[in-house]
Structures are given as C-alpha cells and as structure tokens.
Design an enzyme around this catalytic site. Structure first.
Site, PDB file in Angstrom:
ATOM      1  N   ASP A  53       0.946  -1.193  -0.105  1.00 10.84           N
ATOM      2  CA  ASP A  53      -0.059  -0.051   0.044  1.00 10.84           C
ATOM      3  C   ASP A  53       1.032   1.414  -0.074  1.00 10.84           C
ATOM      4  OD1 ASP A  53      -2.163   1.750   0.060  1.00 10.84           O
ATOM      5  OD2 ASP A  53      -2.212   1.502   2.182  1.00 10.84           O
ATOM      6  N   ASP A  56       3.164   1.353  -3.730  1.00 12.22           N
ATOM      7  CA  ASP A  56       2.195   2.080  -4.667  1.00 12.22           C
ATOM      8  C   ASP A  56       2.207   3.297  -4.726  1.00 12.22           C
ATOM      9  OD1 ASP A  56       0.154   2.465  -3.001  1.00 12.22           O
ATOM     10  OD2 ASP A  56      -1.176   1.118  -3.976  1.00 12.22           O
ATOM     11  N   GLY A  57       2.178   3.971  -3.482  1.00 16.33           N
ATOM     12  CA  GLY A  57       2.007   5.478  -3.465  1.00 16.33           C
ATOM     13  C   GLY A  57       3.346   5.982  -3.921  1.00 16.33           C
ATOM     14  N   ARG A  61       4.092   8.724  -7.213  1.00 13.71           N
ATOM     15  CA  ARG A  61       4.533   9.791  -7.028  1.00 13.71           C
ATOM     16  C   ARG A  61       6.039  10.075  -7.638  1.00 13.71           C
ATOM     17  NH1 ARG A  61       2.968   9.020  -1.814  1.00 13.71           N
ATOM     18  NH2 ARG A  61       4.943   8.215  -1.254  1.00 13.71           N
ATOM     19  N   SER A  67      -3.875   8.822  -9.846  1.00 14.41           N
ATOM     20  CA  SER A  67      -4.995   9.070 -10.512  1.00 14.41           C
ATOM     21  C   SER A  67      -6.089   8.745  -9.722  1.00 14.41           C
ATOM     22  CB  SER A  67      -4.851   7.717 -11.782  1.00 14.41           C
ATOM     23  OG  SER A  67      -5.049   6.452 -11.151  1.00 14.41           O
ATOM     24  N   ASP A  78      -8.076  -1.279   0.835  1.00 12.58           N
ATOM     25  CA  ASP A  78      -7.622  -1.056   2.484  1.00 12.58           C
ATOM     26  C   ASP A  78      -8.702  -1.299   3.089  1.00 12.58           C
ATOM     27  OD1 ASP A  78      -5.219  -0.166   1.803  1.00 12.58           O
ATOM     28  OD2 ASP A  78      -5.467   1.927   1.986  1.00 12.58           O
TER      29      ASP A  78
END
Length: 223
Positions: A53, A56-57, A61, A67, A78
């Site tokens: 989680d 992927d963030g 960036r 998106s 989540d």
C-alpha cells in the site's frame, strides 16, 4: 469538454501503482483462503499486501502516475481487507460486537470523508487544510504519523488473530497472554495499542467533521 480517448483511459488501468493494487487484491484473496489452515502464512501475506500500500504510493509519485482510479482502488482495497480481518476477529473473540463496531466506524468514517471531499471540490480525501482540528491535520499532513497509526492498527489486529485460541474467546484473556510474552512482543503490542487508539480517535473526528460538511452543503446549494 473533450472526452479522453479509449487508449488513454486504458493506459490508466496499466499504471504501475494500479498493477500493484491488483496484485494486492490477489495476495489478500490467497491470505484469507489460508487464514484458518495456516495463520503464520496469512499474517505474512496480509502484512505484505499492507506494505505494498505504501509502495504503490511511492511509484505513483515517482512516475507521476497518480490517478483518481488508483486512489479509489487503494482505499477500497484497504477498507475491504481491514473489514475482512475485523470480521474474522469478531468470530474469534467475545464480545465480537467490538470488532464489528470498529469495522462500521472505519467504513463510515472514510465514506463520509470521501464524499464530503467531493462535495467541497477537493481532489483528495486527504486534503484537510481547511479543517480546524489539529489531530486531523497532523494525521493527514504528516505522513510518518499517519503511517505509524495505520501500521499499528493492522499489526495489532494481526497479533490478536495469531494469538486467538479456540480454548479462550475472551479478548482480555488473550491480551494478558500477549503481555506475558517476550519484552519485544510486549513493546510492539503496547506501541500498536497507542497507534490504534489514536487512529480510532481520528476516525471519529473525521466522521464528525465530514458529516458537518455534508449537512452544510444543502443550505449552500439552495441559495
């Protein structure tokens, strides 16, 4: 207003962060499929999905691939994974209602926050610059603090699941058993309790402030 081409829309589904999101879903399916037969494997897979989680963030960036679809996919994954784990815990312990109430708070709080953000014209539910609550600002404004609270919640639930015993369904009894473990486990357990408590307080505040935004919207729209 020009409509995006089908090719451009399809490319969003293939963004690296979104592919990681699909992978997280598959991992969670496998984790919950083995949750009763192999608790350690479940814990490893579930936590690995949770770690992704954050990954992927970072990719979003790094490659400028943030998106709206990715944000929704991330939140839904989540919420569903946490809800499933809380549902499992409600079957392991008595009173199970405690975990079902936590499940309801988690979903309600985030749904209100997401919807109120769209009503306010914000592009992200994490945009709380205009709120007057310091805890909410700290939670969404300081990434390490939010990470600590979220990790604490998930690790606490995993610990409770791993220590769940068919011979004892008392939550307090299992907590006492955990506190008799090695100093490291006790330290982790107490730390996660603190982070968990802060996150639940944040959820309540978030739900209230988001509900206020929804209530204030109708009079503004009627003017």
């Amino acid at each position: 207003m020009p409509q995006p081409s089908a090719e451009k829309m399809s490319s969003v589904y293939l963004y690296i962060p979104n592919i990681i999101g699909y992978f997280r879903i598959i991992i969670n399916f496998i984790a919950f499929a083995v949750c009763y037969s192999n608790k350690p494997l479940f814990a490893i897979l579930y936590f690995f999905s949770f770690v992704l989680d954050g990954v992927d963030g970072w990719f979003a960036r790094k490659f400028n691939q943030a998106s709206t679809f990715g944000a929704v996919l991330d939140m839904v994954t989540d919420r569903v994974s946490t809800a499933c784990l809380l549902a499992l815990l409600s079957q392991c312990y008595r009173p199970g209602l405690v975990f079902l109430m936590l499940l309801g708070l988690d979903i309600t709080s985030h749904w209100f926050q997401m919807y109120s953000s769209f009503l306010s014209g914000k592009t992200s539910h994490k945009d709380v610059k205009h709120t007057s609550n310091w805890l909410l600002k700290l939670y969404y404004g300081y990434r390490p603090f939010m990470a600590f609270c979220c990790v604490s919640c998930e690790v606490l639930y995993i610990i409770l699941f791993l220590f769940a015993d068919e011979r004892s369904t008392s939550l307090l009894s299992v907590c006492r058993v955990v506190l008799k473990q090695s100093p490291l486990i006790v330290l982790v357990f107490i730390s996660t309790l603190v982070g968990w408590a802060v996150k639940q307080a944040t959820n309540v505040i978030q739900m209230k402030t988001a509900a206020d935004t929804c209530v204030e919207f109708d009079p503004k729209r009627s003017k």
